[in-house]
Design a protein around this motif. Structure first.
Motif, short mmCIF file in Angstrom:
data_model
loop_
_atom_site.label_atom_id
_atom_site.label_comp_id
_atom_site.label_asym_id
_atom_site.label_seq_id
_atom_site.Cartn_x
_atom_site.Cartn_y
_atom_site.Cartn_z
N ASP A 113 0.86 -1.18 0.00
CA ASP A 113 0.00 0.00 0.00
C ASP A 113 0.89 1.23 0.00
OD1 ASP A 113 -1.80 2.09 0.54
OD2 ASP A 113 -3.06 0.82 1.78
N SER A 114 0.86 1.99 -1.07
CA SER A 114 1.72 3.16 -1.17
C SER A 114 1.40 4.21 -0.12
CB SER A 114 1.62 3.78 -2.57
OG SER A 114 0.28 4.11 -2.89
N ARG A 115 0.19 4.14 0.45
CA ARG A 115 -0.19 5.08 1.51
C ARG A 115 0.24 4.60 2.89
NH1 ARG A 115 -6.44 5.52 0.52
NH2 ARG A 115 -6.10 3.30 0.18
N HIS B 194 -2.84 4.18 6.99
CA HIS B 194 -3.88 5.21 6.84
C HIS B 194 -5.18 4.64 7.39
CE1 HIS B 194 -5.56 3.07 3.29
NE2 HIS B 194 -4.30 2.73 3.13
N GLU C 4 5.61 -0.39 1.01
CA GLU C 4 5.25 0.72 0.14
C GLU C 4 5.20 0.31 -1.33
OE1 GLU C 4 6.25 5.49 0.08
OE2 GLU C 4 7.84 4.08 0.61
N SER D 12 0.27 3.96 -6.00
CA SER D 12 0.01 5.29 -6.54
C SER D 12 0.53 5.45 -7.96
CB SER D 12 0.64 6.35 -5.64
OG SER D 12 2.04 6.16 -5.56
#
Length: 324
Positions: free
Chosen positions: A164-166, A169, A240, A264
């Motif tokens: 998950d690039s975030r 969250h 990431e 992303s």
């Protein structure tokens, strides 16, 4: 399942329902009731009754309402009185409370049990910066429960590994932690480990009762090979990029499945669906992970239906080829 009625002055109930779905996914048996300026109490009462009628006759109902003493509360309360042995009302609705209600329905089937549980969630969702402005003395946090094999070597349990690039969250801090129950969230990234600001933000975003860490990939590999200091701990790993995950797995982190949440978009990448973007390196990395025996669970939140990773990769490859 307990039915949930969100009720408010104006469109607040509809808006927070949408926000909750963005974080926790689509939910069954959740209705938003709005009380608009041109409506009266009788209109509101009928809206509430119509919403309840969408549930099954034997469903218990939990009202989550914006304000104690306001019209939505008063009308809900008049309906509640005939069911007060099982139904419940909670006011002061906020997003942390709603997310906790969704999570609680996974393990609780009583509206009143959920209501009692929501009080702390609603309060804990109210935070402030600078923290020195918070004058309320908080009780010492309780230690996270450990399993019966606490302290035994080789007992670190991987409850979820996610690309998950975030990173950490809302969807991770709420939905995935509630469904996997980790005691530690570990962000495995060389770049983030060198960034003090991002490290601090990640640690602050950890949900109550869960410790968050940011460590380089090589350190995660060392822990996986000798985890005697983590007996009884349940780890949720966040990567990431798929490249970071591949390096960790081929280095010895024993992961058999990766949850793919978001990747992303950037220049040179194609985006075959709403949340995943790929370049050639990403596609090659996923194919190598498949060769290594890793399976993919492509979902943003647990309530989503899993997508077919092979089909997504094929579409991404076709789009990249078309750019050449």
């Amino acid at each position: 399942m307990v039915g949930i009625i969100l009720a408010s002055h104006g469109q607040f109930a509809a808006g927070i329902k949408q926000s909750g779905q963005m974080i926790f996914g689509e939910q069954e048996k959740v209705e938003a009731v709005t009380f608009m300026p041109d409506e009266g109490p009788d209109d509101l009462h009928k809206h509430l009754e119509d919403a309840i009628a969408k549930f099954d006759p034997d469903d218990e109902v939990l009202f989550l309402i914006d304000l104690w003493g306001g019209s939505p509360f008063n009308q809900a309360n008049s309906i509640y009185e005939a069911h007060k042995d099982k139904w419940a009302i909670v006011t002061g609705l906020n997003l942390p409370m709603l997310i906790e209600a969704y999570g609680s329905r996974l393990s609780m089937d009583s509206a009143q049990d959920i209501a009692a549980h929501l009080l702390d969630a609603g309060r804990e969702g109210i935070k402030i910066k600078p923290e020195s402005l918070d004058k309320v003395t908080k009780p010492a946090a309780q230690a996270a429960p450990t399993t019966s094999n606490a302290g035994q070597p080789g007992s670190l349990e991987y409850v979820l590994a996610r690309v998950d690039s975030r990173l950490l969250h809302g969807q991770v801090a709420t939905t995935w932690t509630k469904t996997t129950n980790p005691t530690r969230i570990i962000v495995v990234s060389d770049s983030v480990a060198k960034d003090d600001l991002r490290k601090n933000l990640i640690k602050e975003a950890a949900p109550a009762g869960v410790k968050a860490h940011v460590i380089p990939i090589d350190q995660m590999i060392k822990i996986a090979k000798d985890d005697k200091h983590f007996g009884g701990q349940r780890a949720l790993l966040l990567f990431e990029t798929p490249e970071d995950a591949l390096r960790a797995i081929e280095g010895g982190v024993p992961l058999k499945e990766l949850n793919i949440g978001s990747m992303s978009h950037s220049v040179g990448k194609v985006q075959p669906n709403k949340v995943l973007a790929f370049d050639q390196k990403d596609i090659d990395t996923f194919h190598q992970l498949e060769k290594d025996g890793v399976k993919f669970d492509v979902r943003k939140v647990p309530a989503d239906h899993a997508e077919n990773m092979d089909a997504i990769l094929k579409k991404a490859q076709d789009e990249l080829n078309a750019q050449k």
